[in-house]
Design a protein around this motif. Structure first.
Motif, PDB file in Angstrom:
ATOM      1  N   GLU A 184       0.832  -1.208   0.000  1.00  0.00           N
ATOM      2  CA  GLU A 184       0.000   0.000   0.000  1.00  0.00           C
ATOM      3  C   GLU A 184       0.866   1.258   0.000  1.00  0.00           C
ATOM      4  O   GLU A 184       0.559   2.240  -0.679  1.00  0.00           O
ATOM      5  N   GLY A 188       1.500   4.188  -3.021  1.00  0.00           N
ATOM      6  CA  GLY A 188       1.252   5.609  -2.790  1.00  0.00           C
ATOM      7  C   GLY A 188      -0.038   5.919  -2.055  1.00  0.00           C
ATOM      8  O   GLY A 188      -0.476   7.066  -2.028  1.00  0.00           O
ATOM      9  N   GLN A 189      -0.647   4.908  -1.432  1.00  0.00           N
ATOM     10  CA  GLN A 189      -1.883   5.177  -0.688  1.00  0.00           C
ATOM     11  C   GLN A 189      -1.568   5.940   0.595  1.00  0.00           C
ATOM     12  O   GLN A 189      -0.716   5.518   1.372  1.00  0.00           O
ATOM     13  N   PRO A 190      -2.275   7.046   0.838  1.00  0.00           N
ATOM     14  CA  PRO A 190      -1.997   7.816   2.058  1.00  0.00           C
ATOM     15  C   PRO A 190      -2.575   7.119   3.289  1.00  0.00           C
ATOM     16  O   PRO A 190      -3.407   6.216   3.177  1.00  0.00           O
ATOM     17  N   SER A 191      -2.126   7.539   4.464  1.00  0.00           N
ATOM     18  CA  SER A 191      -2.699   7.048   5.720  1.00  0.00           C
ATOM     19  C   SER A 191      -3.007   8.244   6.607  1.00  0.00           C
ATOM     20  O   SER A 191      -2.707   9.386   6.269  1.00  0.00           O
ATOM     21  N   HIS A 192      -3.572   7.937   7.764  1.00  0.00           N
ATOM     22  CA  HIS A 192      -3.910   8.982   8.742  1.00  0.00           C
ATOM     23  C   HIS A 192      -2.692   9.814   9.150  1.00  0.00           C
ATOM     24  O   HIS A 192      -2.822  10.993   9.476  1.00  0.00           O
ATOM     25  N   THR A 194       0.059  10.345   7.219  1.00  0.00           N
ATOM     26  CA  THR A 194       0.785  10.931   6.083  1.00  0.00           C
ATOM     27  C   THR A 194       0.677  12.449   6.180  1.00  0.00           C
ATOM     28  O   THR A 194      -0.442  12.980   6.186  1.00  0.00           O
ATOM     29  N   PRO A 195       1.811  13.155   6.292  1.00  0.00           N
ATOM     30  CA  PRO A 195       1.710  14.595   6.551  1.00  0.00           C
ATOM     31  C   PRO A 195       1.108  15.380   5.374  1.00  0.00           C
ATOM     32  O   PRO A 195       0.391  16.343   5.590  1.00  0.00           O
ATOM     33  N   ASP A 196       1.415  14.956   4.164  1.00  0.00           N
ATOM     34  CA  ASP A 196       1.027  15.760   3.010  1.00  0.00           C
ATOM     35  C   ASP A 196       0.268  14.868   2.024  1.00  0.00           C
ATOM     36  O   ASP A 196       0.838  13.951   1.440  1.00  0.00           O
ATOM     37  N   LEU A 197      -1.020  15.163   1.845  1.00  0.00           N
ATOM     38  CA  LEU A 197      -1.841  14.319   0.973  1.00  0.00           C
ATOM     39  C   LEU A 197      -1.417  14.411  -0.491  1.00  0.00           C
ATOM     40  O   LEU A 197      -1.732  13.532  -1.288  1.00  0.00           O
ATOM     41  N   SER A 198      -0.707  15.479  -0.835  1.00  0.00           N
ATOM     42  CA  SER A 198      -0.323  15.641  -2.237  1.00  0.00           C
ATOM     43  C   SER A 198       0.991  14.932  -2.550  1.00  0.00           C
ATOM     44  O   SER A 198       1.399  14.852  -3.701  1.00  0.00           O
ATOM     45  N   ALA A 199       1.657  14.435  -1.510  1.00  0.00           N
ATOM     46  CA  ALA A 199       2.940  13.747  -1.728  1.00  0.00           C
ATOM     47  C   ALA A 199       2.769  12.247  -1.503  1.00  0.00           C
ATOM     48  O   ALA A 199       1.796  11.802  -0.900  1.00  0.00           O
ATOM     49  N   ARG A 200       3.726  11.485  -1.992  1.00  0.00           N
ATOM     50  CA  ARG A 200       3.696  10.046  -1.719  1.00  0.00           C
ATOM     51  C   ARG A 200       4.004   9.821  -0.243  1.00  0.00           C
ATOM     52  O   ARG A 200       4.821  10.527   0.341  1.00  0.00           O
ATOM     53  N   PRO A 201       3.353   8.828   0.372  1.00  0.00           N
ATOM     54  CA  PRO A 201       3.664   8.555   1.772  1.00  0.00           C
ATOM     55  C   PRO A 201       5.106   8.068   1.919  1.00  0.00           C
ATOM     56  O   PRO A 201       5.620   7.376   1.045  1.00  0.00           O
ATOM     57  N   GLU A 210       0.755   3.068  12.213  1.00  0.00           N
ATOM     58  CA  GLU A 210      -0.624   3.475  11.944  1.00  0.00           C
ATOM     59  C   GLU A 210      -1.333   2.425  11.085  1.00  0.00           C
ATOM     60  O   GLU A 210      -2.466   2.034  11.362  1.00  0.00           O
TER      61      GLU A 210
ATOM     62  N   ALA B  79     -10.367   7.641  -0.462  1.00  0.00           N
ATOM     63  CA  ALA B  79      -9.362   8.427   0.269  1.00  0.00           C
ATOM     64  C   ALA B  79      -8.105   8.636  -0.564  1.00  0.00           C
ATOM     65  O   ALA B  79      -7.425   9.648  -0.420  1.00  0.00           O
ATOM     66  N   ALA B  80      -7.790   7.677  -1.433  1.00  0.00           N
ATOM     67  CA  ALA B  80      -6.536   7.737  -2.190  1.00  0.00           C
ATOM     68  C   ALA B  80      -6.698   8.413  -3.550  1.00  0.00           C
ATOM     69  O   ALA B  80      -5.707   8.680  -4.225  1.00  0.00           O
ATOM     70  N   ARG B  85      -7.896  13.877  -2.930  1.00  0.00           N
ATOM     71  CA  ARG B  85      -6.778  14.368  -2.108  1.00  0.00           C
ATOM     72  C   ARG B  85      -6.471  15.831  -2.411  1.00  0.00           C
ATOM     73  O   ARG B  85      -6.126  16.604  -1.516  1.00  0.00           O
ATOM     74  N   ARG B  93      -9.037  12.921   4.621  1.00  0.00           N
ATOM     75  CA  ARG B  93      -8.598  12.873   6.017  1.00  0.00           C
ATOM     76  C   ARG B  93      -9.615  12.165   6.913  1.00  0.00           C
ATOM     77  O   ARG B  93      -9.253  11.383   7.797  1.00  0.00           O
ATOM     78  N   LEU B  96      -9.482   8.411   6.277  1.00  0.00           N
ATOM     79  CA  LEU B  96      -8.271   7.772   6.790  1.00  0.00           C
ATOM     80  C   LEU B  96      -8.246   7.732   8.314  1.00  0.00           C
ATOM     81  O   LEU B  96      -7.505   6.953   8.907  1.00  0.00           O
ATOM     82  N   ALA B  97      -9.072   8.576   8.941  1.00  0.00           N
ATOM     83  CA  ALA B  97      -9.149   8.562  10.406  1.00  0.00           C
ATOM     84  C   ALA B  97     -10.082   7.466  10.909  1.00  0.00           C
ATOM     85  O   ALA B  97     -10.160   7.220  12.108  1.00  0.00           O
ATOM     86  N   ARG B 104     -11.363  -0.504   5.635  1.00  0.00           N
ATOM     87  CA  ARG B 104     -11.511   0.510   4.572  1.00  0.00           C
ATOM     88  C   ARG B 104     -11.412  -0.126   3.188  1.00  0.00           C
ATOM     89  O   ARG B 104     -11.954   0.396   2.225  1.00  0.00           O
ATOM     90  N   SER B 236      -5.266   5.429  17.056  1.00  0.00           N
ATOM     91  CA  SER B 236      -5.720   4.870  15.794  1.00  0.00           C
ATOM     92  C   SER B 236      -6.802   3.840  16.075  1.00  0.00           C
ATOM     93  O   SER B 236      -6.867   3.262  17.168  1.00  0.00           O
TER      94      SER B 236
END
Lengths: 246, 321
Positions: A184, A188-192, A194-201, A210, B79-80, B85, B93, B96-97, B104, B236
């Motif tokens: 995942e 490149g799927q983000p998580s809770h 991941t600081p920046d949604l526009s960047a790859r995790p 997490e 979410a992805a 995004r 967000r 993902l929370a 999910r 989490s």
């Protein structure tokens, strides 16, 4: 109570649509397992042509006279299986009770603990919270399909090296989840976290923690599990050298 | 689990027709909530209609500049999605929370809106519960109510809506698209979708029997800084005690919605005008008429503090953006 009749003798040609309530009743104990490609007949009731049903057809109460089984064909660890199962059968129970693949564990049976995590069409899911009959044509990988005692999956051998378990009951689910988590992140799927949604995790310990929160370990092997995952992923773990067994 | 018959519906029209033929039928998509409840015999459908094959799994732009999200789009995929995004970050967000990666991967957009409460008395079949057994009484009032609702409640029920996603959908003014039992389409603003309990807490949405959600549409993007702040007992994989979804513009104006405190995603448009006066003013307005219990009165100051944290974060992000 229906007798456990010889199903094969009363079968009409296999029909993928649910059995009509009025047709040949199949007892819940009379589950038939037919191997892939086997010529063995597959249990099914009379075809149910939805359009042919009278609009005001009476519906039997759930407790009586109900054919509550369905045929399903799915691939598990590369092998195709066709079974007729009680509609209530979870995917987890199909694996454990019908295919004897008992590596996948039943913990809470309510989607809370993650012990039953498997890969369904390439994604990790809780096998306890989905019905087997919902997965016609699906491809499933369980812990048995991930590696073998002779040829362990890299995540399996990392768990061994890092002592990523104590009692071991949650371990198959942890390993199936861990393998999917790395995929995942790679996808490149983000998580809770991941600081920046526009960047790859980023591949980080925070991300691994997490993403593994759906897998509980009552023995508390979490830190060693993260070490094992980090090793497979190639993430440096601060202080891991102190914890790592010789 | 009670026995049930099962069919796989090949199209939305077939699914709706099947539901019309079978009173007591339920649609099943991800199943992550319905099967949990069926195992406990809180839900006992006589017939399940599997809607996973309906093809409602795409996210497409709308002619109005928004997005149409198919009912069966999985939470993970929503979410992805790069458009979500970029333009609806608060929705990513919120998703993902919620829950775990495994859940999910199965849970769908429509199913998430239809999630049922996690009130402990709704889940305990030995206890009276007006939502589970209408007219039997509410065990939560006077019982353990720490996690439950503080506003929008009634003397019959104080259960809270558990969804994170729905809070973001409410904030974004989403529209729920359905197909009624007779096949006619309907568009329901998310604000009108969930019902307050009143004296019929078992009726949770305005959906008619056999009505199928086909999509959820989002209007044009709002821009601004989009945030979802969830306060919970674990870092989490836990339901919200309080959550705040917000879109804040550079001039300090914006909108916000609150989760974990009500039987539906809680948004009071009039409170948003007070955002520029700070969290205390806006929180006072959004919580007007609250009826907390002794166990959950802590949620009132927690809403204000969570909103304050969100506004502080928005102001930081606004400066650096």
């Amino acid at each position: 109570m229906d007798a456990d009749t010889d199903l094969a003798s009363s079968l009409s040609p296999p029909d993928p649509i649910p059995c009509d309530a009025d047709a040949h009743a199949i007892s819940r104990r009379g589950l038939l397992i037919a191997g892939a490609g086997a010529s063995a007949a597959v249990a099914a009731g009379a075809p149910l042509d939805a359009a042919a049903q009278p609009a005001a057809r009476s519906v039997p109460s759930p407790q009586e006279n109900l054919v509550a089984s369905t045929r399903v064909t799915l691939t598990v660890n590369g092998q195709s299986h066709t079974l007729v199962v009680d509609n209530r059968t979870s995917l987890l129970d199909l694996l454990r009770e019908h295919l004897q693949l008992t590596g996948t564990k039943k913990g809470c049976d309510h989607g809370q603990c993650g012990a039953c995590t498997i890969h369904l069409d390439g994604r990790r899911v809780n096998a306890c919270l989905t019905l087997a009959v919902m997965h016609e044509g699906a491809a499933i990988t369980t812990i048995e399909g991930l590696g073998t005692p002779e040829k362990l999956h890299p995540m399996q051998s990392a768990f061994v090296r890092h002592d990523g378990y104590q009692c071991g009951y949650c371990t198959p689910g942890q390993i199936c989840s861990a393998v999917a988590v790395l995929d995942e992140i790679k996808a490149g799927q983000p998580s809770h976290v991941t600081p920046d949604l526009s960047a790859r995790p980023l591949l980080s310990i925070d991300e691994l923690r997490e993403r593994m929160s759906g897998n509980l370990c009552r023995c508390g092997a979490y830190s060693n599990i993260i070490d094992a995952m980090a090793e497979v992923a190639g993430v440096p773990v601060p202080g891991a050298g102190d914890r790592r067994p010789a | 689990m009670k026995p049930f018959t099962f069919e796989r519906a090949p199209s939305p029209a077939a699914a709706v027709a099947a539901a019309a033929r079978q009173p007591g039928a339920r649609f099943i998509a991800g199943g992550t909530n319905l099967l949990d409840l069926m195992k406990l015999q809180i839900e006992t459908p006589a017939h399940l209609i599997d809607v996973n094959g309906l093809g409602l799994d795409r996210i497409e732009p709308t002619t109005e500049g928004g997005l149409r999200i198919g009912a069966l789009v999985r939470n993970t995929d929503l979410a992805a999605d790069p458009r979500v995004r970029r333009d609806y970050g608060v929705l990513s967000r919120a998703l993902l929370a919620g829950a775990s990666g495994q859940l999910r991967n199965r849970a769908t957009t429509a199913g998430n809106l239809l999630q049922r409460t996690r009130c402990p008395y709704f889940y305990d079949t030995d206890q009276p519960c007006n939502k589970r057994r209408p007219g039997s009484g509410c065990s939560a009032i006077g019982g353990m109510s720490r996690s439950l609702a503080v506003i929008g409640v009634s003397d019959a029920c104080i259960a809270q809506h558990p969804s994170d996603m729905a809070v973001a959908m409410r904030l974004l003014d989403a529209t729920v698209e359905t197909s009624r039992a007779n096949g006619a389409p309907r568009r329901i603003p998310i604000a009108d979708f969930h019902r307050l309990p009143g004296d019929t807490p078992h009726i949770e949405t305005v959906l008619e029997p056999g009505e199928l959600i086909t999509a959820v549409t989002l209007p044009r993007p709002l821009g601004g800084t989009q945030l979802y702040h969830k306060v919970r007992d674990r870092a989490s994989y836990a339901f919200a005690l309080v959550s705040v979804a917000a879109v804040i513009q550079r001039d300090g104006s914006g909108r916000f919605a609150v989760g974990g405190i009500a039987p539906k995603p809680w948004r009071v448009e009039a409170a948003e005008a007070a955002l520029r006066q700070g969290a205390a003013s806006a929180a006072r307005l959004v919580l007007a008429g609250a009826r907390p219990t002794a166990d959950n009165a802590f949620k009132l100051p927690l809403v204000e503090r969570t909103l304050a944290a969100v506004l502080a974060q928005a102001s930081t992000s606004g400066r650096t953006a």
